[in-house]
Design an enzyme around this catalytic site. Sequence first.
Site, PDB file in Angstrom:
ATOM      1  N   HIS A 120      28.437  11.843  18.786  1.00 46.82           N
ATOM      2  CA  HIS A 120      28.835  11.758  20.156  1.00 46.82           C
ATOM      3  C   HIS A 120      28.511  13.074  20.670  1.00 46.82           C
ATOM      4  CE1 HIS A 120      31.863  10.830  23.021  1.00 46.82           C
ATOM      5  NE2 HIS A 120      31.786  12.271  23.259  1.00 46.82           N
TER       6      HIS A 120
ATOM      7  N   ARG B  56      27.952   4.444  30.096  1.00 47.93           N
ATOM      8  CA  ARG B  56      28.841   3.313  29.856  1.00 47.93           C
ATOM      9  C   ARG B  56      29.699   2.825  31.095  1.00 47.93           C
ATOM     10  NH1 ARG B  56      32.212   4.139  24.801  1.00 47.93           N
ATOM     11  NH2 ARG B  56      30.286   4.565  23.961  1.00 47.93           N
TER      12      ARG B  56
ATOM     13  N   ASP C 158      25.421   8.793  22.493  1.00 49.25           N
ATOM     14  CA  ASP C 158      25.593   8.467  20.991  1.00 49.25           C
ATOM     15  C   ASP C 158      24.171   8.457  20.343  1.00 49.25           C
ATOM     16  OD1 ASP C 158      28.503   8.578  21.630  1.00 49.25           O
ATOM     17  OD2 ASP C 158      28.450   6.108  21.665  1.00 49.25           O
TER      18      ASP C 158
ATOM     19  N   HIS D 273      31.649   8.528  28.535  1.00 50.07           N
ATOM     20  CA  HIS D 273      30.350   8.085  28.801  1.00 50.07           C
ATOM     21  C   HIS D 273      30.302   7.524  30.159  1.00 50.07           C
ATOM     22  CE1 HIS D 273      28.542   7.561  24.901  1.00 50.07           C
ATOM     23  NE2 HIS D 273      29.734   7.652  24.244  1.00 50.07           N
TER      24      HIS D 273
ATOM     25  N   GLU E 239      33.471  12.616  15.806  1.00 54.51           N
ATOM     26  CA  GLU E 239      32.310  11.757  15.582  1.00 54.51           C
ATOM     27  C   GLU E 239      31.176  12.407  15.837  1.00 54.51           C
ATOM     28  OE1 GLU E 239      34.732   8.198  18.618  1.00 54.51           O
ATOM     29  OE2 GLU E 239      33.015   9.472  19.304  1.00 54.51           O
TER      30      GLU E 239
END
Length: 234
Positions: free
Chosen positions: A216, A102, A153, A146, A213
Amino acid sequence: MLVLIGCVTAVRSPQAQRTAAAPTVSPATDAASAGLIEIRRLVPDLSLDIRYAGADNFVGRPVTGYEAPACYLHARAAQALARVERSLRGQGLRLRVYDCYRPVRAVRDFVAWAGDLGDQSGKSEYYPHLDKSALLGDYISPTSGHSRGATVDLTLLASRAGRYAPLDMGTGFDFFDPAANTDSPQASPEQRANRDRLRQAMAAEGFENYPLEWWHYTYRPEPTPRTAFDFPVR
């Protein structure tokens, strides 16, 4: 308030990450110069549902920096993920990937979205039990693992009637709520078992779950723990 979404907004990272010094942003302008590869070079038919490249996400639009629905990871993380996929296929399971590398610019876009309290369009689906004002800081932070290229994910798919469908994990991806914690007591026995299957498969190849999460995972040790990247996903 606990940090419940360490990955969701890529912006959201564990408390330890948020309090540590921000990583150095690399001048790399593409995946090759950053040492990242597209996962489909290793698994051409891997199921990708890169949410931030489209409108099916909590922002409700393509996120800055996502120009294509592609998954880039550091070579070692990508190779490990390919091994997870191969192992799961022998059990009638597969992976579906929601996000990989990301860009830093995408993280900044998340922060800007969180600060826009007038935009409540995603509340019912992504943060129904919270005021949006509570997201920035505790759920959305200015840095993300990320952006270092070793975090992914994902979820599990199972073969049903000749096609693959997602297993029930109890919540959707990027759900801002304690119910998304991997070991949440709100999950049913079946949902907890599905989360455990994913966690065990990923751990077998060196991926560590972020416990707040269920989707993740970060490859350990990270190849570039102090370096983030900002080239677009193309």
